[in-house]
Design a protein around this motif. Structure first.
Motif, PDB file in Angstrom:
ATOM      1  N   LYS A   1       0.843  -1.206   0.000  1.00 41.53           N
ATOM      2  CA  LYS A   1       0.000   0.000   0.000  1.00 41.53           C
ATOM      3  C   LYS A   1       0.881   1.261   0.000  1.00 41.53           C
ATOM      4  O   LYS A   1       0.725   2.141  -0.840  1.00 41.53           O
ATOM      5  N   THR A   2       1.781   1.325   0.985  1.00 43.47           N
ATOM      6  CA  THR A   2       2.606   2.529   1.126  1.00 43.47           C
ATOM      7  C   THR A   2       3.553   2.686  -0.065  1.00 43.47           C
ATOM      8  O   THR A   2       3.715   3.788  -0.596  1.00 43.47           O
ATOM      9  N   THR A   3       4.137   1.588  -0.487  1.00 46.28           N
ATOM     10  CA  THR A   3       5.043   1.630  -1.644  1.00 46.28           C
ATOM     11  C   THR A   3       4.296   2.124  -2.881  1.00 46.28           C
ATOM     12  O   THR A   3       4.819   2.930  -3.661  1.00 46.28           O
TER      13      THR A   3
ATOM     14  N   LEU B   1      -2.195   8.242   6.463  1.00 48.97           N
ATOM     15  CA  LEU B   1      -3.271   7.962   7.421  1.00 48.97           C
ATOM     16  C   LEU B   1      -2.976   6.706   8.232  1.00 48.97           C
ATOM     17  O   LEU B   1      -3.895   6.020   8.686  1.00 48.97           O
ATOM     18  N   ASP B   2      -1.701   6.393   8.397  1.00 48.48           N
ATOM     19  CA  ASP B   2      -1.303   5.203   9.143  1.00 48.48           C
ATOM     20  C   ASP B   2      -0.403   5.625  10.308  1.00 48.48           C
ATOM     21  O   ASP B   2       0.641   6.249  10.080  1.00 48.48           O
ATOM     22  N   PRO B   3      -0.815   5.316  11.570  1.00 51.00           N
ATOM     23  CA  PRO B   3       0.023   5.696  12.721  1.00 51.00           C
ATOM     24  C   PRO B   3       1.444   5.141  12.637  1.00 51.00           C
ATOM     25  O   PRO B   3       2.342   5.657  13.300  1.00 51.00           O
TER      26      PRO B   3
ATOM     27  N   LEU C   1      -4.292   8.755  -0.613  1.00 50.22           N
ATOM     28  CA  LEU C   1      -4.457   8.526   0.832  1.00 50.22           C
ATOM     29  C   LEU C   1      -3.889   7.157   1.184  1.00 50.22           C
ATOM     30  O   LEU C   1      -4.408   6.127   0.727  1.00 50.22           O
ATOM     31  N   ASP C   2      -2.820   7.136   1.957  1.00 54.45           N
ATOM     32  CA  ASP C   2      -2.215   5.864   2.358  1.00 54.45           C
ATOM     33  C   ASP C   2      -2.864   5.390   3.655  1.00 54.45           C
ATOM     34  O   ASP C   2      -2.734   6.035   4.686  1.00 54.45           O
ATOM     35  N   CYS C   3      -3.572   4.268   3.581  1.00 50.73           N
ATOM     36  CA  CYS C   3      -4.354   3.798   4.739  1.00 50.73           C
ATOM     37  C   CYS C   3      -3.594   2.758   5.553  1.00 50.73           C
ATOM     38  O   CYS C   3      -2.723   2.057   5.047  1.00 50.73           O
TER      39      CYS C   3
ATOM     40  N   ALA D   1       3.280   5.518  10.204  1.00 53.14           N
ATOM     41  CA  ALA D   1       3.971   6.633   9.544  1.00 53.14           C
ATOM     42  C   ALA D   1       5.058   6.188   8.563  1.00 53.14           C
ATOM     43  O   ALA D   1       6.063   6.882   8.380  1.00 53.14           O
ATOM     44  N   HIS D   2       4.865   5.053   7.923  1.00 53.46           N
ATOM     45  CA  HIS D   2       5.881   4.584   6.970  1.00 53.46           C
ATOM     46  C   HIS D   2       6.007   5.515   5.756  1.00 53.46           C
ATOM     47  O   HIS D   2       7.097   5.736   5.253  1.00 53.46           O
ATOM     48  N   LEU D   3       4.875   6.043   5.308  1.00 51.02           N
ATOM     49  CA  LEU D   3       4.924   6.955   4.159  1.00 51.02           C
ATOM     50  C   LEU D   3       5.735   8.206   4.519  1.00 51.02           C
ATOM     51  O   LEU D   3       6.583   8.664   3.747  1.00 51.02           O
TER      52      LEU D   3
HETATM   53 MG   LIG Z   1       1.817   0.894   4.859  1.00 49.33          MG
END
Ligand SMILES: [Mg+2]
Ligand SMILES: Nc1ncnc2c1ncn2[C@@H]1O[C@H](COP(=O)(O)OP(=O)(O)O)[C@@H](O)[C@H]1O
Length: 255
Positions: free
Chosen positions: A16-18, A39-41, A125-127, A43-45
């Motif tokens: 997802k993030t990639t 939008l992910d705690p 939006l990265d979930c 915070a990888h993005l």
């Molecule tokens: Mg991710």
């Protein structure tokens, strides 16, 4: 118009993030102005663009809680044309804070509506791989959901779950939400992956994007250098495939 695309699958580790970062960078490379929202705690993005989440004073959480605007938390990334609204671990508390509030699902949508009309061509939006207030905000705000899947045995099961969620969100908060599926981390040397890809292609006709993202270790290296594949390794197959995905996403724009 601004195209708002959520990237989600209940499964973790499906790219997802990639996909959010690489697709955003490819759209920016094509001259589009792009905002990525983390939008992910986890915070990888945020980290994959070289930011240190713990040192951030303002994150997307503040915008969702209404203490500042989306513009107030967005910043330029090292990539031309690519902005980011970052996250940090504190975002994990947002479920508790937002749930009791009326229309909590629409916080992000309202923030996006207050952006100047021509500011961004694409907002991605990265979930997180969880169903909570953040994911509901993303699916309420988006016109389109992009679902990354791997050609593996459990893909069909996780797809069924997320499609049920799309149907729920359509009934409750966002009747126009559409979805598309992209196969990621595909290993064409693996016979089972080839078989599962054929099954996905046969069963998801019309929803499955033609572009397939192959497995490529250069994508794993990108976060450590705080760069997307387009600048870290622009000539690689992964960069070419994400460029093809960007073209395909642009070619099927609809309101
Ligand atoms: Mg991710
Ligand atoms: N096409 C790919 N080939 C090889 N590794 C990949 C590929 N796409 C993603 N990865 C790696 O797989 C891991 C999970 O990807 P990530 O984007 O963080 O997934 P998610 O956001 O769905 O949890 C990361 O280490 C990432 O670098």
């Amino acid at each position: 118009m601004t195209h708002i695309i959520a990237i989600n699958n209940h499964k973790g580790g499906v790219a997802k993030t990639t996909t959010c970062l690489s697709l955003g960078a490819c759209l920016a490379e094509l001259g589009r102005s792009v905002l990525l929202i983390d939008l992910d705690p986890q915070a990888h993005l945020t980290m994959s663009l070289g930011l240190k989440p713990d040192g951030l004073h303002r994150t997307i959480g503040d915008a969702l809680l209404g203490s500042t605007s989306l513009i107030g938390v967005s910043r330029e990334s090292p990539v031309l044309g690519l902005d980011v609204a970052p996250a940090n671990r504190e975002l994990a508390l947002i479920d508790k804070l937002l749930y009791p509030q009326r229309n909590f699902e629409s916080r992000l949508k309202s923030q996006l509506a207050s952006l100047p009309a021509q500011l961004y061509d694409y907002i991605l939006l990265d979930c997180a791989p969880a169903l909570g207030t953040l994911t509901l905000n993303a699916l309420t705000a988006a016109q389109r959901l992009l679902i990354p899947v791997q050609a593996e045995y459990y893909a069909a099961q996780s797809l069924r779950q997320i499609i049920r969620l799309v149907q729920l969100v359509r009934r409750k908060t966002n009747p126009g939400l559409t979805y598309q599926i992209v196969v990621t981390m595909y290993d064409q040397r693996n016979r089972v992956s080839r078989l599962l890809l054929e099954q996905l292609q046969a069963s998801l006709n019309g929803r499955l994007l033609q572009t397939i993202i192959g497995i490529d270790t250069r994508l794993k290296e990108c976060p450590a250098f705080g760069q997307p594949i387009t600048t870290y390794a622009p000539q690689t197959r992964a960069a070419r495939q994400y460029r093809a995905l960007a073209q395909e996403i642009m070619s099927c724009n609809y309101p």
